[in-house]
Design a protein around this motif. Structure first.
Motif, PDB file in Angstrom:
ATOM      1  N   ALA A  10      44.995  46.431  48.134  1.00 20.21           N
ATOM      2  CA  ALA A  10      45.702  46.403  49.411  1.00 20.21           C
ATOM      3  C   ALA A  10      46.281  45.017  49.637  1.00 20.21           C
ATOM      4  O   ALA A  10      45.870  44.043  48.997  1.00 20.21           O
ATOM      5  CB  ALA A  10      44.750  46.778  50.551  1.00 20.21           C
ATOM      6  N   SER A  11      47.218  44.921  50.563  1.00 21.65           N
ATOM      7  CA  SER A  11      47.811  43.629  50.883  1.00 21.65           C
ATOM      8  C   SER A  11      46.859  42.825  51.775  1.00 21.65           C
ATOM      9  O   SER A  11      45.923  43.366  52.363  1.00 21.65           O
ATOM     10  CB  SER A  11      49.144  43.818  51.598  1.00 21.65           C
ATOM     11  OG  SER A  11      48.947  44.355  52.899  1.00 21.65           O
ATOM     12  N   ILE A  12      47.132  41.540  51.881  1.00 25.52           N
ATOM     13  CA  ILE A  12      46.330  40.671  52.750  1.00 25.52           C
ATOM     14  C   ILE A  12      46.385  41.175  54.191  1.00 25.52           C
ATOM     15  O   ILE A  12      45.363  41.216  54.896  1.00 25.52           O
ATOM     16  CB  ILE A  12      46.830  39.216  52.673  1.00 25.52           C
ATOM     17  CG1 ILE A  12      46.605  38.632  51.268  1.00 25.52           C
ATOM     18  CG2 ILE A  12      46.145  38.351  53.736  1.00 25.52           C
ATOM     19  CD1 ILE A  12      45.153  38.450  50.897  1.00 25.52           C
ATOM     20  N   GLU A  13      47.569  41.567  54.643  1.00 24.73           N
ATOM     21  CA  GLU A  13      47.698  42.067  56.011  1.00 24.73           C
ATOM     22  C   GLU A  13      46.904  43.345  56.211  1.00 24.73           C
ATOM     23  O   GLU A  13      46.223  43.522  57.237  1.00 24.73           O
ATOM     24  CB  GLU A  13      49.173  42.320  56.351  1.00 24.73           C
ATOM     25  CG  GLU A  13      49.371  42.844  57.767  1.00 24.73           C
ATOM     26  CD  GLU A  13      50.834  43.112  58.093  1.00 24.73           C
ATOM     27  OE1 GLU A  13      51.087  43.852  59.065  1.00 24.73           O
ATOM     28  OE2 GLU A  13      51.723  42.584  57.389  1.00 24.73           O
ATOM     29  N   GLN A  14      46.948  44.254  55.237  1.00 19.39           N
ATOM     30  CA  GLN A  14      46.184  45.495  55.349  1.00 19.39           C
ATOM     31  C   GLN A  14      44.684  45.231  55.402  1.00 19.39           C
ATOM     32  O   GLN A  14      43.954  45.865  56.167  1.00 19.39           O
ATOM     33  CB  GLN A  14      46.520  46.414  54.174  1.00 19.39           C
ATOM     34  CG  GLN A  14      47.929  46.996  54.218  1.00 19.39           C
ATOM     35  CD  GLN A  14      48.362  47.608  52.897  1.00 19.39           C
ATOM     36  OE1 GLN A  14      47.633  47.568  51.898  1.00 19.39           O
ATOM     37  NE2 GLN A  14      49.555  48.174  52.867  1.00 19.39           N
ATOM     38  N   ILE A  15      44.227  44.280  54.599  1.00 22.56           N
ATOM     39  CA  ILE A  15      42.804  43.923  54.595  1.00 22.56           C
ATOM     40  C   ILE A  15      42.396  43.359  55.958  1.00 22.56           C
ATOM     41  O   ILE A  15      41.377  43.754  56.544  1.00 22.56           O
ATOM     42  CB  ILE A  15      42.493  42.901  53.486  1.00 22.56           C
ATOM     43  CG1 ILE A  15      42.699  43.515  52.093  1.00 22.56           C
ATOM     44  CG2 ILE A  15      41.072  42.364  53.629  1.00 22.56           C
ATOM     45  CD1 ILE A  15      41.707  44.598  51.727  1.00 22.56           C
ATOM     46  N   ALA A  16      43.190  42.420  56.473  1.00 26.12           N
ATOM     47  CA  ALA A  16      42.864  41.795  57.752  1.00 26.12           C
ATOM     48  C   ALA A  16      42.852  42.824  58.878  1.00 26.12           C
ATOM     49  O   ALA A  16      41.959  42.824  59.735  1.00 26.12           O
ATOM     50  CB  ALA A  16      43.865  40.685  58.052  1.00 26.12           C
TER      51      ALA A  16
ATOM     52  N   GLU B  50      41.413  37.595  49.861  1.00 30.93           N
ATOM     53  CA  GLU B  50      42.027  37.732  48.540  1.00 30.93           C
ATOM     54  C   GLU B  50      41.167  38.558  47.600  1.00 30.93           C
ATOM     55  O   GLU B  50      41.670  39.402  46.847  1.00 30.93           O
ATOM     56  CB  GLU B  50      42.289  36.343  47.950  1.00 30.93           C
ATOM     57  CG  GLU B  50      43.376  35.575  48.702  1.00 30.93           C
ATOM     58  CD  GLU B  50      43.475  34.129  48.269  1.00 30.93           C
ATOM     59  OE1 GLU B  50      44.507  33.774  47.659  1.00 30.93           O
ATOM     60  OE2 GLU B  50      42.532  33.355  48.521  1.00 30.93           O
ATOM     61  N   ARG B  51      39.867  38.349  47.629  1.00 28.83           N
ATOM     62  CA  ARG B  51      38.981  39.132  46.763  1.00 28.83           C
ATOM     63  C   ARG B  51      38.950  40.592  47.207  1.00 28.83           C
ATOM     64  O   ARG B  51      38.924  41.506  46.370  1.00 28.83           O
ATOM     65  CB  ARG B  51      37.567  38.536  46.767  1.00 28.83           C
ATOM     66  CG  ARG B  51      37.499  37.159  46.084  1.00 28.83           C
ATOM     67  CD  ARG B  51      36.081  36.629  46.029  1.00 28.83           C
ATOM     68  NE  ARG B  51      35.236  37.428  45.146  1.00 28.83           N
ATOM     69  CZ  ARG B  51      35.128  37.232  43.839  1.00 28.83           C
ATOM     70  NH1 ARG B  51      35.841  36.275  43.243  1.00 28.83           N
ATOM     71  NH2 ARG B  51      34.330  37.977  43.095  1.00 28.83           N
ATOM     72  N   LEU B  52      38.968  40.826  48.503  1.00 30.97           N
ATOM     73  CA  LEU B  52      39.010  42.198  49.003  1.00 30.97           C
ATOM     74  C   LEU B  52      40.344  42.858  48.676  1.00 30.97           C
ATOM     75  O   LEU B  52      40.397  44.056  48.390  1.00 30.97           O
ATOM     76  CB  LEU B  52      38.770  42.211  50.512  1.00 30.97           C
ATOM     77  CG  LEU B  52      37.357  41.833  50.964  1.00 30.97           C
ATOM     78  CD1 LEU B  52      37.297  41.687  52.475  1.00 30.97           C
ATOM     79  CD2 LEU B  52      36.338  42.868  50.489  1.00 30.97           C
TER      80      LEU B  52
END
Length: 469
Positions: A297-303, A289-291
């Motif tokens: 970016a979305s959570i999926e994009q970050i992951a 969430e912080r990233l």
């Protein structure tokens, strides 16, 4: 616990070839005899500690590369392929698979490719309905599988594309612009007009009018990402085509799908430039969430981006990343860990990623152990993609992100979990077809390489017992 011996002949040969050294010169640099080097390069002897240290000291070699790469992935894929009944009692032992993956990876991949083609043709024939008649398109090779395997065996990291995107992000930072403002200005300089309209189509570019249309209904992170995808398609054409030529895809469809995948890779790498993103991920202890807030970016994009941080000499935590739909079908998969996903069918039902649909908005944590004894920290989260209107459908997925438990202290999500307690780890597998567990209450089909015995007078967890042949 005994220390696992390190066999890395292919890596040693690749390193020597890259340096342009003869075996004799390479042996002298490593401080070993020529016969000893020859034995290590042919995996007749393990790589010694002295050689590992010499590689780091003499050549600045990232020694972690010796223990990572394709070998484990190839072994897992071959084990699954050889569990097919077509091989019956002729499946070779695990030791032979490891030798093939280490000494002849190209041959092993050719075997996997042959089995993949056999499986696809077999499944297509099995599903044909006589009423439909013959459909020649059904016998064609699956372009999706070909592209998936390309990224899989690239370790989901494409150095040239990643660095090109990083340069774009750096140029934007030097100008004091956000990456999307920079992209808009760059496209405008190229004569491209940007429009945002009320449409379900996420992105549409008309090459004749030079108009790029983005959906105003989509989330800001999605609009930003699609803007960068188009920037990549228009500014990185030479690099894209060179990468596609190198991959040698067998069909135009596969090449087209791969081009979209490469453009998506560029967009993610420009939105989350490698070095900056790696530093922030470490600083925030991989808090998605912080990233997400930091990079827009979305959570999926970050992951997904976390799973690509495999740059030689500057690697992040080896993560696996997967996305499943509500039926359990894997729609995205990548693993830089020893955990590999089934090439056919869905993921293990005991894995927490399936429970994410039941708890929308929450991060689910799990300590899991695979049949080979490797323990993992797993994180799951639901991902809903709204269509932007009442009548538009909502696409629902769940994503899974995880790593070997030894990296858990670097993840904020692992705080207060009993990572040192063996009883805290839940048993999971890869696929029922190849899972070795004999007493799993969620097993859907027997393991293919096991012999079954069925007694109508006895009913245990399963309606049959599995035995080794």
């Amino acid at each position: 616990m005994a220390t696992q011996k390190l066999y890395a002949g292919v890596k040693l040969r690749e390193t020597r070839g890259r340096l342009g050294l003869t075996q004799k010169a390479f042996a002298e640099k490593l401080g070993v005899s020529l016969p000893y080097l020859n034995q290590m390069e042919n995996n007749n002897r393990p790589v010694s500690t002295g050689v590992v240290l010499a590689l780091a000291a003499e050549f600045g070699f990232d020694v972690r590369e010796l223990s990572t790469g394709d070998t484990e992935r190839i072994v897992v894929d071959m084990r699954e392929a050889l569990a097919d009944p077509v091989f019956a009692d002729i499946a070779p032992p695990l030791a032979d698979l490891r030798l093939a993956a280490s000494n002849a990876p190209a041959l092993a991949r050719a075997f996997l490719e042959l089995h993949r083609a056999y499986r696809e043709n077999h499944e297509q024939l099995a599903s044909l309905d006589e009423a439909l008649g013959r459909d020649e398109t059904l016998t064609q090779r699956s372009p999706w599988a070909e592209v998936r395997d390309f990224f899989h065996y690239c370790d989901n990291y494409l150095d040239a594309m990643d660095r090109a995107a990083e340069r774009v992000a750096s140029e934007a930072a030097q100008l004091g612009q956000s990456i999307d403002a920079f992209a808009e200005a760059k496209l405008s300089d190229m004569g491209v007009t940007l429009q945002r309209t009320d449409t379900e189509t996420l992105r549409h570019y008309d090459d004749t009018t030079r108009i790029l249309t983005l959906s105003a209904r989509s989330a800001p992170a999605t609009q930003r990402f699609q803007l960068l995808v188009q920037l990549g398609l228009l500014t990185q054409e030479t690099l894209l085509e060179a990468t596609l030529d190198f991959a040698r895809f067998h069909t135009p469809e596969a090449r087209g799908i791969a081009k979209i995948g490469l453009a998506n890779y560029f967009a993610g790498a420009a939105l989350m430039p490698y070095q900056v993103f790696l530093e922030q991920a470490q600083k925030e202890r991989h808090d998605l969430e912080r990233l997400s807030d930091r990079f827009g970016a979305s959570i999926e994009q970050i992951a997904h981006r976390l799973s690509t941080l495999q740059r030689p000499g500057a690697k992040g935590i080896p993560f696996f990343f997967v996305r499943v739909d509500q039926s359990g079908t894997i729609t995205k998969r990548h693993s830089a860990t020893r955990l590999q996903f089934a090439r056919f069918g869905g993921a293990c039902p005991l894995w927490n990623v399936h429970r994410a649909f039941e708890t929308p908005g929450r991060f689910l944590r799990q300590l899991a152990e695979t049949p080979d004894g490797v323990r993992y920290f797993c994180l799951a989260h639901d991902v809903s993609k709204n269509g932007g209107s009442f009548h538009a459908p909502t696409r629902r997925y769940a994503i899974g992100l995880g790593c070997e438990v030894k990296h858990a202290p670097d993840l904020v999500y692992a705080d207060n979990m009993e990572t040192t307690n063996p009883q805290a780890f839940e048993p999971i597998g890869i696929s029922c077809r190849i899972c070795e567990r004999t007493n799993c209450h969620q097993r859907s089909v027997p393991q293919l390489e096991r012999r079954l015995s069925i007694n109508p007078d006895v009913r245990g967890v399963l309606p049959y017992e599995m035995h080794r042949s």
